[in-house]
Design a protein around this motif. Structure first.
Motif, PDB file in Angstrom:
ATOM      1  N   GLY A 176       0.868  -1.209   0.000  1.00 28.88           N
ATOM      2  CA  GLY A 176       0.000   0.000   0.000  1.00 28.88           C
ATOM      3  C   GLY A 176       0.870   1.213   0.000  1.00 28.88           C
ATOM      4  O   GLY A 176       1.620   1.526   0.914  1.00 28.88           O
ATOM      5  N   SER A 177       0.786   1.836  -0.997  1.00 21.68           N
ATOM      6  CA  SER A 177       1.659   2.995  -1.090  1.00 21.68           C
ATOM      7  C   SER A 177       1.134   3.991  -2.101  1.00 21.68           C
ATOM      8  O   SER A 177       0.270   3.697  -2.898  1.00 21.68           O
ATOM      9  N   ALA A 178       1.680   5.210  -1.988  1.00 21.56           N
ATOM     10  CA  ALA A 178       1.339   6.219  -2.983  1.00 21.56           C
ATOM     11  C   ALA A 178       1.944   5.811  -4.310  1.00 21.56           C
ATOM     12  O   ALA A 178       3.085   5.386  -4.369  1.00 21.56           O
ATOM     13  N   PRO A 179       1.193   5.912  -5.406  1.00 18.76           N
ATOM     14  CA  PRO A 179       1.688   5.422  -6.697  1.00 18.76           C
ATOM     15  C   PRO A 179       2.691   6.381  -7.325  1.00 18.76           C
ATOM     16  O   PRO A 179       2.491   6.896  -8.415  1.00 18.76           O
TER      17      PRO A 179
ATOM     18  N   SER B 194      -0.712 -12.542   3.457  1.00 24.58           N
ATOM     19  CA  SER B 194      -1.383 -11.543   4.288  1.00 24.58           C
ATOM     20  C   SER B 194      -1.053 -10.111   3.885  1.00 24.58           C
ATOM     21  O   SER B 194      -1.517  -9.162   4.522  1.00 24.58           O
ATOM     22  N   ASN B 195      -0.239  -9.941   2.830  1.00 23.80           N
ATOM     23  CA  ASN B 195       0.068  -8.611   2.309  1.00 23.80           C
ATOM     24  C   ASN B 195       0.627  -7.680   3.384  1.00 23.80           C
ATOM     25  O   ASN B 195       0.138  -6.559   3.569  1.00 23.80           O
ATOM     26  N   ASP B 196       1.635  -8.143   4.084  1.00 20.58           N
ATOM     27  CA  ASP B 196       2.229  -7.284   5.095  1.00 20.58           C
ATOM     28  C   ASP B 196       3.661  -7.680   5.394  1.00 20.58           C
ATOM     29  O   ASP B 196       4.150  -8.730   4.953  1.00 20.58           O
TER      30      ASP B 196
ATOM     31  N   ILE C 100       3.234  -4.092   8.983  1.00 17.57           N
ATOM     32  CA  ILE C 100       3.188  -2.957   8.063  1.00 17.57           C
ATOM     33  C   ILE C 100       2.551  -3.447   6.766  1.00 17.57           C
ATOM     34  O   ILE C 100       3.065  -4.368   6.128  1.00 17.57           O
ATOM     35  N   TYR C 101       1.446  -2.842   6.389  1.00 13.61           N
ATOM     36  CA  TYR C 101       0.736  -3.282   5.189  1.00 13.61           C
ATOM     37  C   TYR C 101       1.543  -2.953   3.937  1.00 13.61           C
ATOM     38  O   TYR C 101       2.009  -1.833   3.746  1.00 13.61           O
ATOM     39  N   VAL C 102       1.699  -3.948   3.072  1.00 15.36           N
ATOM     40  CA  VAL C 102       2.355  -3.778   1.771  1.00 15.36           C
ATOM     41  C   VAL C 102       1.514  -4.527   0.750  1.00 15.36           C
ATOM     42  O   VAL C 102       1.393  -5.755   0.821  1.00 15.36           O
ATOM     43  N   GLU C 103       0.944  -3.821  -0.199  1.00 10.01           N
ATOM     44  CA  GLU C 103       0.022  -4.447  -1.135  1.00 10.01           C
ATOM     45  C   GLU C 103       0.740  -5.322  -2.158  1.00 10.01           C
ATOM     46  O   GLU C 103       1.945  -5.200  -2.380  1.00 10.01           O
ATOM     47  N   GLY C 104      -0.022  -6.204  -2.775  1.00  6.21           N
ATOM     48  CA  GLY C 104       0.444  -6.921  -3.949  1.00  6.21           C
ATOM     49  C   GLY C 104       1.292  -8.144  -3.730  1.00  6.21           C
ATOM     50  O   GLY C 104       2.088  -8.510  -4.585  1.00  6.21           O
ATOM     51  N   GLY C 105       1.166  -8.814  -2.584  1.00  6.67           N
ATOM     52  CA  GLY C 105       1.940 -10.027  -2.359  1.00  6.67           C
ATOM     53  C   GLY C 105       3.428  -9.758  -2.167  1.00  6.67           C
ATOM     54  O   GLY C 105       4.242 -10.203  -2.977  1.00  6.67           O
TER      55      GLY C 105
ATOM     56  N   GLN D  99      11.687   3.719  11.271  1.00  5.66           N
ATOM     57  CA  GLN D  99      10.676   3.945  12.315  1.00  5.66           C
ATOM     58  C   GLN D  99       9.265   4.143  11.773  1.00  5.66           C
ATOM     59  O   GLN D  99       8.321   4.322  12.543  1.00  5.66           O
ATOM     60  N   ALA D 100       9.075   4.122  10.453  1.00  2.00           N
ATOM     61  CA  ALA D 100       7.742   4.327   9.876  1.00  2.00           C
ATOM     62  C   ALA D 100       6.849   3.111  10.124  1.00  2.00           C
ATOM     63  O   ALA D 100       7.331   1.975  10.231  1.00  2.00           O
ATOM     64  N   LYS D 101       5.568   3.352  10.186  1.00  2.00           N
ATOM     65  CA  LYS D 101       4.582   2.301  10.418  1.00  2.00           C
ATOM     66  C   LYS D 101       3.809   1.947   9.154  1.00  2.00           C
ATOM     67  O   LYS D 101       2.911   1.105   9.187  1.00  2.00           O
ATOM     68  N   ASP D 102       4.152   2.602   8.054  1.00  2.00           N
ATOM     69  CA  ASP D 102       3.488   2.282   6.798  1.00  2.00           C
ATOM     70  C   ASP D 102       4.424   2.619   5.638  1.00  2.00           C
ATOM     71  O   ASP D 102       5.492   3.203   5.812  1.00  2.00           O
ATOM     72  N   VAL D 103       4.010   2.234   4.435  1.00  2.00           N
ATOM     73  CA  VAL D 103       4.799   2.482   3.236  1.00  2.00           C
ATOM     74  C   VAL D 103       4.737   3.962   2.885  1.00  2.00           C
ATOM     75  O   VAL D 103       3.663   4.562   2.836  1.00  2.00           O
ATOM     76  N   GLY D 104       5.905   4.564   2.642  1.00  2.00           N
ATOM     77  CA  GLY D 104       5.933   5.978   2.304  1.00  2.00           C
ATOM     78  C   GLY D 104       5.652   6.239   0.838  1.00  2.00           C
ATOM     79  O   GLY D 104       5.132   7.289   0.471  1.00  2.00           O
ATOM     80  N   GLY D 105       5.980   5.309  -0.029  1.00  2.00           N
ATOM     81  CA  GLY D 105       5.765   5.461  -1.455  1.00  2.00           C
ATOM     82  C   GLY D 105       6.314   4.254  -2.178  1.00  2.00           C
ATOM     83  O   GLY D 105       6.857   3.320  -1.562  1.00  2.00           O
ATOM     84  N   SER D 106       6.177   4.248  -3.491  1.00  2.00           N
ATOM     85  CA  SER D 106       6.633   3.093  -4.258  1.00  2.00           C
ATOM     86  C   SER D 106       7.084   3.521  -5.647  1.00  2.00           C
ATOM     87  O   SER D 106       6.734   4.601  -6.125  1.00  2.00           O
TER      88      SER D 106
END
Length: 409
Positions: free
Chosen positions: A19-22, A230-232, A247-252, A280-287
């Protein structure tokens, strides 16, 4: 039956990659490789080593910043699968000769060929080297890990782990962590130990494997595990027996690597992205969109990242792309830049590959099937197509419910 076959195919693809900004960002450029690269390791001086699964085998040597290999290290004509760099620059290469024989080739720093070989079981073997030069070899078909002592000439001991060991990471203190994809566990092997000290579960609410695959360990012992199903990215704290956070990461997500500054980079096969997670981030910053379905990756000392996208069908030329630290930083801020530069002809974007010869699948409770882990890197699109079939099938059964993208690989 169609759903089970799709699941089997997806898992096979993940092992072979295996999951990230495209936001898009331009890489430094494609690296021209005439072969089938499946693994990459980068030395302290920035030199990249790419194992060739294709005809003739060998290891391509790409100097820091170069766009093509300067030389090829011979592996005696044998295809190469696993790859690891020791602390003294010694290169360890898992080879397969097609006749049921496996070996770990030992290539001293600067040498043009294998100095000696250490016999191992047949199959494709992911490798990892510890800070003292101990080498860990995943034996996927046997559900074990073989340990080769520093400067060893034979396997020192073999340790039973969970089913389907896919990848290994070693922390600064020498503790080895093994991602067992079929079992849905991480086995912990302390330095010098002859057995697993503890097992950490990565299972869904229904008790099935989350398909842990890629794994990375910080110097302090914090472990990150890419879970395809589980995409994480599971975060395991030092000494813990359970997962601390996700940390959620989309797309397998299938492979993960640590940068010198503490950033995490994750490849996702289905969405064809390289995701950036800052310290230290808890989510994806971008991709960053990748040049085809990404497989394995490695981080250079200067913060750049090399990503391998497998070929459509081996033998063939997969895409190898270097992304600069600046491009990755821009992606983490959600900045939009040019899409990746087109590869030269021998490294044209390739969404997938046909899997290499592999051992039989080991079905679980029926919700998925899994293979013993393999070297990875030659089945990206094959897996992605299987995921599409699986998702379509599940949507017919339960309209409105999102299908598990974790079957992607």
């Amino acid at each position: 039956m169609k759903c089970r076959w799709a699941t089997f195919t997806a898992v096979l693809g993940a092992f072979l990659c295996l999951g990230s900004a495209p936001a898009g960002a331009a890489p430094d450029g494609a690296i021209s490789i005439y072969g089938t690269p499946v693994r990459v390791a980068i030395a302290a001086d920035g030199t990249a080593y790419l194992s060739n699964y294709g005809q003739g085998g060998g290891v391509f040597v790409v100097p820091s910043g170069a766009t093509k290999p300067s030389r090829t290290i011979s592996t005696g004509g044998h295809s190469t699968t696993g790859l690891a760099l020791g602390p003294d620059g010694t290169l360890y290469v898992a080879t397969a000769d097609g006749a049921g024989h496996g070996a770990i080739g030992v290539i001293p720093a600067g040498d043009a060929g294998t100095a000696r070989t250490i016999p191992v079981s047949a199959g494709l073997h992911p490798l990892a080297a510890g800070p003292d030069g101990t080498v860990y070899v995943a034996n996927s078909a046997e559900n074990t890990v073989s340990v080769i002592a520093p400067n060893g000439t034979a396997v020192d001991r073999t340790i039973k782990v969970g089913a389907g060991p896919a990848e290994i990471a070693v922390a600064k203190d020498g503790t080895a962590f093994v991602a067992n994809q079929t079992a849905g566990t991480v086995s912990v092997i302390p330095a010098g130990a002859g057995a697993v000290s503890k097992t950490i579960e990565l299972l869904s609410d229904t008790g099935t494997s989350e398909q842990p695959h890629g794994i990375a360990a910080r110097a302090d012992g914090t472990v990150y595990v890419a879970n395809i199903k589980s995409n994480d990215l599971a975060v395991i704290k030092p000494g813990a027996h359970t997962v601390a956070e996700r940390i959620y990461v989309e797309g397998g997500p299938q492979d993960v690597a640590l940068a010198p500054d503490g950033s995490l980079y994750v490849t996702s096969l289905l969405t064809q992205k390289l995701s950036v997670i800052r310290p230290q981030a808890k989510d994806v910053g971008g991709s960053i969109p990748t040049d085809g379905g990404p497989g394995h990756l490695a981080v250079a000392p200067d913060g750049s990242v090399i990503v391998i996208s497998p070929p459509v069908s081996p033998p063939g030329d997969g895409a190898v792309v270097r992304y600069s630290a600046a491009a990755l930083a821009a992606a983490s801020r959600g900045s939009t830049a040019a899409t990746p530069a087109a590869s030269e002809a021998p490294t044209a974007a390739a969404p997938a590959a046909t899997p290499a010869r592999e051992t039989a699948a080991q079905p679980d409770d029926g919700s998925s099937s899994a293979l013993p882990a393999v070297a990875g890197g030659v089945a990206a699109a094959f897996a992605a197509a299987a995921v599409w079939i699986l998702v379509k099938g599940r949507r017919r059964k339960a309209a409105g419910l999102a299908a598990g993208a974790g079957q992607a690989g």
